[in-house]
Design a protein around this motif. Structure first.
Motif, mmCIF file in Angstrom:
data_model
loop_
_atom_site.group_PDB
_atom_site.id
_atom_site.type_symbol
_atom_site.label_atom_id
_atom_site.label_comp_id
_atom_site.label_asym_id
_atom_site.label_seq_id
_atom_site.Cartn_x
_atom_site.Cartn_y
_atom_site.Cartn_z
ATOM 1 N N HIS A 105 85.434 -2.697 -27.176
ATOM 2 C CA HIS A 105 84.752 -3.696 -28.004
ATOM 3 C C HIS A 105 85.078 -5.120 -27.552
ATOM 4 C CE1 HIS A 105 85.012 -0.103 -30.608
ATOM 5 N NE2 HIS A 105 83.781 -0.450 -30.897
ATOM 6 N N SER A 106 85.254 -5.323 -26.266
ATOM 7 C CA SER A 106 85.734 -6.609 -25.750
ATOM 8 C C SER A 106 84.849 -7.795 -26.137
ATOM 9 C CB SER A 106 85.904 -6.553 -24.237
ATOM 10 O OG SER A 106 84.701 -6.147 -23.628
ATOM 11 N N LYS A 107 83.579 -7.585 -26.281
ATOM 12 C CA LYS A 107 82.691 -8.707 -26.617
ATOM 13 C C LYS A 107 82.799 -9.123 -28.081
ATOM 14 C CE LYS A 107 79.639 -8.069 -22.805
ATOM 15 N NZ LYS A 107 78.372 -7.769 -22.255
ATOM 16 N N SER A 108 83.323 -8.247 -28.920
ATOM 17 C CA SER A 108 83.467 -8.592 -30.331
ATOM 18 C C SER A 108 84.854 -9.151 -30.665
ATOM 19 C CB SER A 108 83.166 -7.371 -31.207
ATOM 20 O OG SER A 108 84.123 -6.365 -30.975
ATOM 21 N N ILE A 109 85.716 -9.267 -29.663
ATOM 22 C CA ILE A 109 87.060 -9.809 -29.857
ATOM 23 C C ILE A 109 86.995 -11.337 -29.813
ATOM 24 C CG2 ILE A 109 89.406 -9.913 -28.880
ATOM 25 C CD1 ILE A 109 88.644 -7.149 -29.940
ATOM 26 N N ASN A 110 87.803 -12.000 -30.626
ATOM 27 C CA ASN A 110 87.873 -13.459 -30.587
ATOM 28 C C ASN A 110 88.769 -13.884 -29.421
ATOM 29 O OD1 ASN A 110 88.211 -16.182 -30.935
ATOM 30 N ND2 ASN A 110 88.751 -16.075 -33.093
ATOM 31 N N TRP A 111 88.146 -14.217 -28.318
ATOM 32 C CA TRP A 111 88.876 -14.607 -27.111
ATOM 33 C C TRP A 111 89.327 -16.053 -27.162
ATOM 34 C CZ3 TRP A 111 90.766 -11.142 -23.856
ATOM 35 C CH2 TRP A 111 90.218 -9.849 -23.906
ATOM 36 N N ASN A 112 88.950 -16.793 -28.207
ATOM 37 C CA ASN A 112 89.419 -18.175 -28.362
ATOM 38 C C ASN A 112 90.878 -18.231 -28.803
ATOM 39 O OD1 ASN A 112 86.938 -19.395 -27.686
ATOM 40 N ND2 ASN A 112 86.166 -18.964 -29.744
ATOM 41 N N HIS A 113 91.377 -17.130 -29.342
ATOM 42 C CA HIS A 113 92.762 -17.062 -29.817
ATOM 43 C C HIS A 113 93.415 -15.791 -29.285
ATOM 44 C CE1 HIS A 113 92.007 -20.448 -32.411
ATOM 45 N NE2 HIS A 113 90.914 -19.842 -32.830
#
Length: 130
Positions: A26-34
């Motif tokens: 689910h990498s695209k639904s993870i908040n990669w900003n934090h």
């Protein structure tokens, strides 16, 4: 021992690693900003399971990162009591019996942690009679 800053938790679980494990998808639904960045020396596990100098397409592409493999990412989740995200560890994320002994050897290093009782119960649910 050298201090290593590394990416872990649900972020690392959603990246490929050198292990023959499933990880999450689910990498695209993870908040990669934090991203979950930690210091290796802050853990009893030290530098176990940290893969060095990796590109992470969801982060600054001009940098390389140290990234927890799937086992280490899950162990880090257990250490902070994030059992909900770690649920499915054996069947959904590791998906390979060949790592069971290694996982148990690392989990035993957590026996002096304040949440050992919860970690132990989590492992009983995931690994049943093992």
């Amino acid at each position: 021992m050298i201090k290593i800053k590394y990416l872990t938790g649900i972020h690392a679980l959603n990246l490929t690693c050198k292990l023959d494990t499933c990880g999450d998808w689910h990498s695209k639904s993870i908040n990669w900003n934090h991203p979950d960045i930690r210091e290796s020396n802050d853990s009893v596990l030290k530098d176990y399971g940290i893969e060095e100098d990796r590109k992470v397409k969801y982060l600054d592409c001009s940098k390389k990162y140290n990234v927890a493999n799937h086992i280490r990412a899950l162990l880090d989740m257990l250490l902070i009591g994030n059992y909900g995200y770690a649920q499915g560890m054996k069947e959904d994320y590791i998906c390979n019996e060949k790592y069971t002994d290694e996982i148990f050897n690392q989990v035993l290093k957590l026996k002096n942690e304040n949440n050992w009782y919860e970690i132990n119960n989590f492992m009983k649910k995931e690994y049943k009679t093992k």
